[in-house]
Design a protein around this motif. Structure first.
Motif, mmCIF file in Angstrom:
data_model
loop_
_atom_site.group_PDB
_atom_site.id
_atom_site.type_symbol
_atom_site.label_atom_id
_atom_site.label_comp_id
_atom_site.label_asym_id
_atom_site.label_seq_id
_atom_site.Cartn_x
_atom_site.Cartn_y
_atom_site.Cartn_z
ATOM 1 N N ARG A 1 -6.303 0.087 -5.838
ATOM 2 C CA ARG A 1 -7.076 -0.467 -4.723
ATOM 3 C C ARG A 1 -7.963 -1.600 -5.214
ATOM 4 O O ARG A 1 -8.117 -2.630 -4.555
ATOM 5 N N HIS B 1 -2.015 2.895 -2.374
ATOM 6 C CA HIS B 1 -3.377 2.869 -1.847
ATOM 7 C C HIS B 1 -4.165 4.132 -2.199
ATOM 8 O O HIS B 1 -5.386 4.176 -2.035
ATOM 9 N N PRO C 1 0.800 -1.229 0.000
ATOM 10 C CA PRO C 1 0.000 0.000 0.000
ATOM 11 C C PRO C 1 0.830 1.274 0.000
ATOM 12 O O PRO C 1 0.439 2.288 -0.576
ATOM 13 N N PHE D 1 -6.250 -3.125 -1.912
ATOM 14 C CA PHE D 1 -5.851 -2.184 -0.860
ATOM 15 C C PHE D 1 -7.055 -1.362 -0.414
ATOM 16 O O PHE D 1 -8.046 -1.234 -1.135
#
Length: 204
Positions: A53, A47, A31, A58
């Protein structure tokens, strides 16, 4: 298309790539890994990018600002703002000379209006710093912006209060500005009074 976007990934402290989105699955991306794609002014953590994501599972992690604008950056931004405001004032004065022919009156008009520059700076800075850009032209050129302590946009009332509190930084002897050298987050007195920060882009 999204899968045609090329990403640069910081691996072991060095930018590598470019990689397409699907290729990122084979990398050990965490992340907090720094990633950049075309159109971005600076690297962001993985992230922070929605497509990553979704691809890597994430979740977005809101973190407090860690990179703060230095005194010389803030000073230069202010000089740039005053330059443009002064230029606009000079143009207005020259336009007024069309209707004023007497030399003494022209001088009086030019001098009498000088305080308007500071008033315009106060209003402009407040509105610009509370806008979505969070910065005046000078700050935007230097990639710095004003935020609250959590890195969020400040309200217009807070922006007016912050700029009004600059009198605390000016007196005595501009110590409130110099205090930024002693402050870990490089806050001036008016930043402390308004609970604001001036942050800069992260550099790799």
């Amino acid at each position: 298309m999204q899968n045609e976007i090329e990403y640069t990934v910081v691996i072991n402290g060095k930018p590598e790539g470019p990689y397409q989105l699907e290729q990122l699955k084979s990398l050990n991306i965490r992340p907090e890994t720094f990633i950049r794609k075309p159109g971005m002014d600076d690297y962001k953590e993985a992230h922070e990018l929605q497509e990553l994501r979704e691809l890597l599972g994430f979740t977005f992690q809101k973190t407090a600002p860690q990179y703060f604008a230095s005194f010389d950056q803030r000073l230069l931004a202010s000089v740039i703002d005053y330059f443009f405001l002064t230029l606009a004032y000079v143009l207005l004065v020259l336009l007024s000379f069309i209707f004023i022919e007497e030399k003494t009156q022209r001088i009086m008009v030019a001098l009498a209006g000088l305080p308007l520059i500071s008033i315009a700076k106060f209003i402009y800075s407040s509105i610009a710093e509370a806008s979505d850009k969070q910065a005046t032209i000078g700050k935007r050129l230097l990639n710095i912006k004003v935020t609250d302590l959590g890195g969020n946009k400040i309200s217009l009332n807070n922006a007016y209060g912050r700029n009004a509190a600059k009198i605390l930084s000016v007196a005595p002897f501009f110590f409130g500005y110099l205090y930024s050298f002693l402050n870990k987050k490089q806050q001036c007195f008016h930043d402390l009074a308004a609970d604001t920060l001036v942050i800069k882009d992260r550099l790799i």
